[in-house]
Write an enzyme that holds these catalytic residues in place. Structure first.
Site, PDB file in Angstrom:
ATOM      1  N   GLY A  88       0.795  -1.462   0.140  1.00  0.00           N
ATOM      2  CA  GLY A  88      -0.222  -0.112   0.594  1.00  0.00           C
ATOM      3  C   GLY A  88       0.927   1.398  -0.396  1.00  0.00           C
ATOM      4  O   GLY A  88       1.609   1.533  -0.769  1.00  0.00           O
ATOM      5  N   GLY A  97       2.790   2.301   2.366  1.00  0.00           N
ATOM      6  CA  GLY A  97       4.279   2.543   2.840  1.00  0.00           C
ATOM      7  C   GLY A  97       4.882   2.077   1.624  1.00  0.00           C
ATOM      8  O   GLY A  97       6.604   2.733   1.397  1.00  0.00           O
ATOM      9  N   TYR A 100     -10.944   4.055  15.483  1.00  0.00           N
ATOM     10  CA  TYR A 100      -9.722   4.788  15.031  1.00  0.00           C
ATOM     11  C   TYR A 100      -9.708   6.144  14.803  1.00  0.00           C
ATOM     12  O   TYR A 100      -8.322   6.990  14.852  1.00  0.00           O
ATOM     13  CB  TYR A 100      -9.867   4.401  13.317  1.00  0.00           C
ATOM     14  CG  TYR A 100      -9.397   4.691  12.061  1.00  0.00           C
ATOM     15  CD1 TYR A 100      -7.915   3.935  12.256  1.00  0.00           C
ATOM     16  CD2 TYR A 100      -9.773   5.396  11.613  1.00  0.00           C
ATOM     17  CE1 TYR A 100      -7.208   4.046  11.171  1.00  0.00           C
ATOM     18  CE2 TYR A 100      -8.735   5.512  10.644  1.00  0.00           C
ATOM     19  CZ  TYR A 100      -7.373   5.149  10.106  1.00  0.00           C
ATOM     20  OH  TYR A 100      -7.080   4.984   8.810  1.00  0.00           O
ATOM     21  N   SER A 102      -5.214  11.133   8.765  1.00  0.00           N
ATOM     22  CA  SER A 102      -6.458  10.106   8.508  1.00  0.00           C
ATOM     23  C   SER A 102      -7.355  10.972   8.325  1.00  0.00           C
ATOM     24  O   SER A 102      -7.588  12.164   9.843  1.00  0.00           O
ATOM     25  CB  SER A 102      -7.041   8.616   9.324  1.00  0.00           C
ATOM     26  OG  SER A 102      -8.417   8.655   8.433  1.00  0.00           O
TER      27      SER A 102
END
Length: 249
Positions: free
Chosen positions: A17, A19, A150, A137
């Site tokens: 992904g 990373g 989250y 995020s």
């Protein structure tokens, strides 16, 4: 461009992904890249794609002991770091009534405790002018249902970027956050949903993005590299949002 020629960079969670895309982008600009992850096969595959000088280290991003072990492993090899992308994270969505202590602990251990103590352990290994980028995020901002734990974990790391920059600036290092919106990565397959729910959720999320699509890992990687390079030296303790306009609605 070779902005990272002769530079050492670390990407946690660097085997897939965002990373992996970021690790490949660093390598393409001349960096010696160190990636971490938990799956040895994925680590081996990532290392083979990153060049002969790359290092792939198995590591638990949620563990304080793991943070220290990683720093010790780098120190033993005489490696000082010029850039760090703290990308390793977990996303498990659940409604309030379904959240239990194990989900809370997994999320905060991986997304908050892990990066915090990894920065602490790596601080002595940072070269002057080093940049740390934490993966945040947009969920920290938009109040999406079922994302409470989250989102709270990502709000915490946005705060950490401000305070830790203040602490690390005297040593010549800075900390920033890059907060992506929805991105085409394997993370969306790890949300704890069945396939039908996952597809419905993805479609619903995409409908909220003004650009009409998910982002691409390479698009996020390009911004990480910008925040890591000397060209962004005046950007300190802040957050850049890359979400296709989703959080502006």
């Amino acid at each position: 461009m070779n902005r990272f020629q002769n530079k050492n960079v670390l990407v946690t969670g660097g085997t897939s992904g965002i990373g992996l895309a970021t690790a490949l982008a660093y390598a393409a600009e001349g960096a010696r890249v160190i990636v971490t992850g938990r799956d040895q096969a994925a680590l081996d595959q990532a290392a083979s794609s990153l060049g002969a000088d790359a290092l792939a280290i198995r590591n638990d991003a949620a563990s304080i002991a793991g943070s220290r072990e990683l720093a010790n492993a780098l120190s033993a090899k005489g490696i000082k770091l010029d850039a760090v992308f703290l990308n390793a994270g977990v996303a498990k969505f659940a409604t309030l009534d379904a959240v239990d202590e194990s989900l809370w602990d997994l999320t905060f251990n991986t997304n908050v405790k892990g990066p915090y103590f990894q920065i602490q352990a790596l601080a002595p290994l940072l070269n002057a002018g080093a940049s740390i980028v934490i993966n945040g995020s947009i969920n920290a901002h938009i109040g999406m249902p079922a994302s409470s734990v989250y989102a709270a974990s990502k709000a915490a790391v946005i705060s950490l970027a401000k305070t830790l920059s203040a602490e690390l600036l005297p040593a010549g290092a800075r900390v920033n956050v890059l907060s992506p919106g929805p991105v085409e990565t394997p993370l969306y397959g790890k949300l704890g949903m069945d396939q039908a729910t996952l597809e419905a959720t993805a479609a619903q999320i995409q409908s909220q993005v003004p650009l009409g699509r998910f982002g691409k890992p390479a698009e996020i990687a390009s911004t990480v590299l910008h925040l890591s390079a000397p060209e962004s030296a005046f950007i300190v303790g802040t957050e850049i949002v890359a979400d296709g306009g989703m959080s502006q609605l």
